[in-house]
Write an enzyme that holds these catalytic residues in place. Structure first.
Site, PDB file in Angstrom:
ATOM      1  N   ASN A  37       0.862  -1.181   0.000  1.00 60.00           N
ATOM      2  CA  ASN A  37       0.000   0.000   0.000  1.00 60.00           C
ATOM      3  C   ASN A  37       0.898   1.230   0.000  1.00 60.00           C
ATOM      4  O   ASN A  37       1.499   1.558   1.023  1.00 60.00           O
ATOM      5  CB  ASN A  37      -0.894  -0.022   1.249  1.00 60.00           C
ATOM      6  CG  ASN A  37      -1.738   1.241   1.355  1.00 60.00           C
ATOM      7  OD1 ASN A  37      -1.881   1.987   0.392  1.00 60.00           O
ATOM      8  ND2 ASN A  37      -2.295   1.476   2.538  1.00 60.00           N
ATOM      9  N   LYS A  96       0.044   4.253  -0.201  1.00 56.63           N
ATOM     10  CA  LYS A  96      -0.637   5.429   0.361  1.00 56.63           C
ATOM     11  C   LYS A  96      -0.462   6.624  -0.586  1.00 56.63           C
ATOM     12  O   LYS A  96      -0.529   6.453  -1.802  1.00 56.63           O
ATOM     13  CB  LYS A  96      -0.124   5.728   1.767  1.00 56.63           C
ATOM     14  CG  LYS A  96      -0.122   4.479   2.655  1.00 56.63           C
ATOM     15  CD  LYS A  96       0.019   4.775   4.106  1.00 56.63           C
ATOM     16  CE  LYS A  96       0.234   3.490   4.863  1.00 56.63           C
ATOM     17  NZ  LYS A  96      -0.136   3.551   6.249  1.00 56.63           N
ATOM     18  N   HIS A 106      -9.732   0.663   4.656  1.00 60.99           N
ATOM     19  CA  HIS A 106      -8.417   0.846   5.294  1.00 60.99           C
ATOM     20  C   HIS A 106      -8.595   1.772   6.496  1.00 60.99           C
ATOM     21  O   HIS A 106      -9.430   2.679   6.483  1.00 60.99           O
ATOM     22  CB  HIS A 106      -7.423   1.440   4.285  1.00 60.99           C
ATOM     23  CG  HIS A 106      -6.028   1.488   4.834  1.00 60.99           C
ATOM     24  ND1 HIS A 106      -5.590   2.503   5.650  1.00 60.99           N
ATOM     25  CD2 HIS A 106      -4.990   0.622   4.704  1.00 60.99           C
ATOM     26  CE1 HIS A 106      -4.334   2.254   6.002  1.00 60.99           C
ATOM     27  NE2 HIS A 106      -3.946   1.121   5.441  1.00 60.99           N
ATOM     28  N   GLU A 111      -7.063   4.254   7.542  1.00 64.07           N
ATOM     29  CA  GLU A 111      -6.971   5.695   7.275  1.00 64.07           C
ATOM     30  C   GLU A 111      -8.265   6.209   6.640  1.00 64.07           C
ATOM     31  O   GLU A 111      -8.670   7.349   6.872  1.00 64.07           O
ATOM     32  CB  GLU A 111      -5.730   5.986   6.418  1.00 64.07           C
ATOM     33  CG  GLU A 111      -4.466   5.847   7.266  1.00 64.07           C
ATOM     34  CD  GLU A 111      -3.248   5.315   6.541  1.00 64.07           C
ATOM     35  OE1 GLU A 111      -3.176   5.403   5.306  1.00 64.07           O
ATOM     36  OE2 GLU A 111      -2.348   4.789   7.238  1.00 64.07           O
ATOM     37  N   GLU A 121      -5.692  -5.461  10.392  1.00 62.09           N
ATOM     38  CA  GLU A 121      -4.714  -4.394  10.615  1.00 62.09           C
ATOM     39  C   GLU A 121      -5.074  -3.644  11.899  1.00 62.09           C
ATOM     40  O   GLU A 121      -5.915  -2.717  11.862  1.00 62.09           O
ATOM     41  CB  GLU A 121      -4.717  -3.416   9.451  1.00 62.09           C
ATOM     42  CG  GLU A 121      -4.322  -4.023   8.129  1.00 62.09           C
ATOM     43  CD  GLU A 121      -3.700  -2.978   7.229  1.00 62.09           C
ATOM     44  OE1 GLU A 121      -2.533  -3.131   6.868  1.00 62.09           O
ATOM     45  OE2 GLU A 121      -4.378  -1.993   6.901  1.00 62.09           O
ATOM     46  N   GLY A 141       1.841   2.149  10.734  1.00 58.53           N
ATOM     47  CA  GLY A 141       2.734   3.302  10.596  1.00 58.53           C
ATOM     48  C   GLY A 141       3.372   3.734  11.899  1.00 58.53           C
ATOM     49  O   GLY A 141       3.908   4.835  12.002  1.00 58.53           O
ATOM     50  N   SER A 161       3.026  -2.162  10.452  1.00 53.55           N
ATOM     51  CA  SER A 161       4.470  -2.090  10.703  1.00 53.55           C
ATOM     52  C   SER A 161       5.213  -3.385  10.366  1.00 53.55           C
ATOM     53  O   SER A 161       6.148  -3.773  11.060  1.00 53.55           O
ATOM     54  CB  SER A 161       4.747  -1.658  12.145  1.00 53.55           C
ATOM     55  OG  SER A 161       4.251  -0.350  12.355  1.00 53.55           O
TER      56      SER A 161
END
Ligand code: PEP
Length: 253
Positions: A9, A11, A98, A100, A172, A178, A214
């Site tokens: 990904n 991003k 996701h 985010e 996730e 991150g 991560s």
């Protein structure tokens, strides 16, 4: 057994020229391995560049996907990308829900259900992301949150088991994305077993369940040694093509 999925990904990184260069470097560094596939989720503006580069290589083990889709196929939705439009640009898969999208852009559970349906309607494989916030984990709500997200996106009468078998789920934990703080293989396996049992109850034992948060060259071996994991979804460590090729190659011996 279905091949493992190593999903990158990107991003909001790597525009079209950078994406083309990335694909060239990656292809030079990574020869196909029979037991794994590599999926790339570039920003929408770079999707055609990535899909074109992968198609030119004529490799079945490489897939381009889109990071988010709108649930409508077309219309007055400024800034959004629909599943059919992503498909025209070469996507074969779509990330849905996701963290985010959920926590920065306010995407609801209900929206994830509509997006899964839209992806399937355009013959894109949805990669449904689920996972709990740190506060939810600390309150002992991890499994309840994941169940709620699964039910909203894939549950009810929405999908039969044949369709569910072709969906991918990515666990996730939000606190691991991150942050450099990954779940231990045991933590991940516990939630994966829960997701698997939810899927098995619906006749979808072979649906692939990935872990994300991560993941790095250092921890990927330990994570994938856990047999519950069918692959990984990786952000930061996928941005360098040489490092990513190495992570995919060595990820599961
Ligand atoms: C992600 O973007 O889905 C992700 C897991 O990011 P990172 O690997 O950087 O934690």
């Amino acid at each position: 057994m279905k091949p493992l999925v190593f999903a990158a990904n990107w991003k909001m990184h790597l525009g079209p020229p950078e994406a083309r260069e990335y694909v060239t470097t990656f292809l030079a560094r990574y020869r196909p391995l029979r037991d794994r596939e590599v999926w790339f989720f570039p920003p929408a503006v770079s999707l055609e560049a990535v899909a074109g580069g992968l198609a030119a290589a004529g490799r079945d083990d490489l897939v381009a996907g889109v990071q988010d889709i709108h649930w409508e196929p077309r219309g007055a939705f400024t800034g959004a990308v629909s599943a059919p439009l992503a498909s025209q640009a070469g996507a074969r898969a779509a990330l849905v829900g996701h963290s985010e999208r959920r926590h920065v852009f306010g995407e609801t559970d209900q929206a994830t259900g509509r997006k899964v349906a839209a992806a399937l309607g355009a013959a894109l494989t949805p990669v449904l992301c689920v996972g709990e916030l740190l506060a939810e984990r600390e309150a002992g709500q991890t499994l309840a949150v994941v169940t709620r997200q699964l039910e909203a996106a894939l549950g009810g009468e929405r999908l039969d088991h044949a369709v569910l078998a072709d969906v991918v789920v990515a666990y996730e934990p939000v606190w691991a994305i991150g942050t450099g703080r990954n779940a231990t293989p045991q933590d991940a396996a516990l939630v994966h077993r829960h997701i698997r049992s939810w899927l098995v109850q619906r006749g979808a034992a072979r649906t692939r369940v990935l872990y994300g948060g991560s993941v790095s060259n250092k921890n990927v071996g330990g994570l994938l040694a856990e047999r519950e994991l069918d692959g990984v979804l990786v952000g930061g460590a996928s941005l360098d093509p040489a490092g990513w090729a190495e992570l995919v190659r060595t990820g599961a011996a």
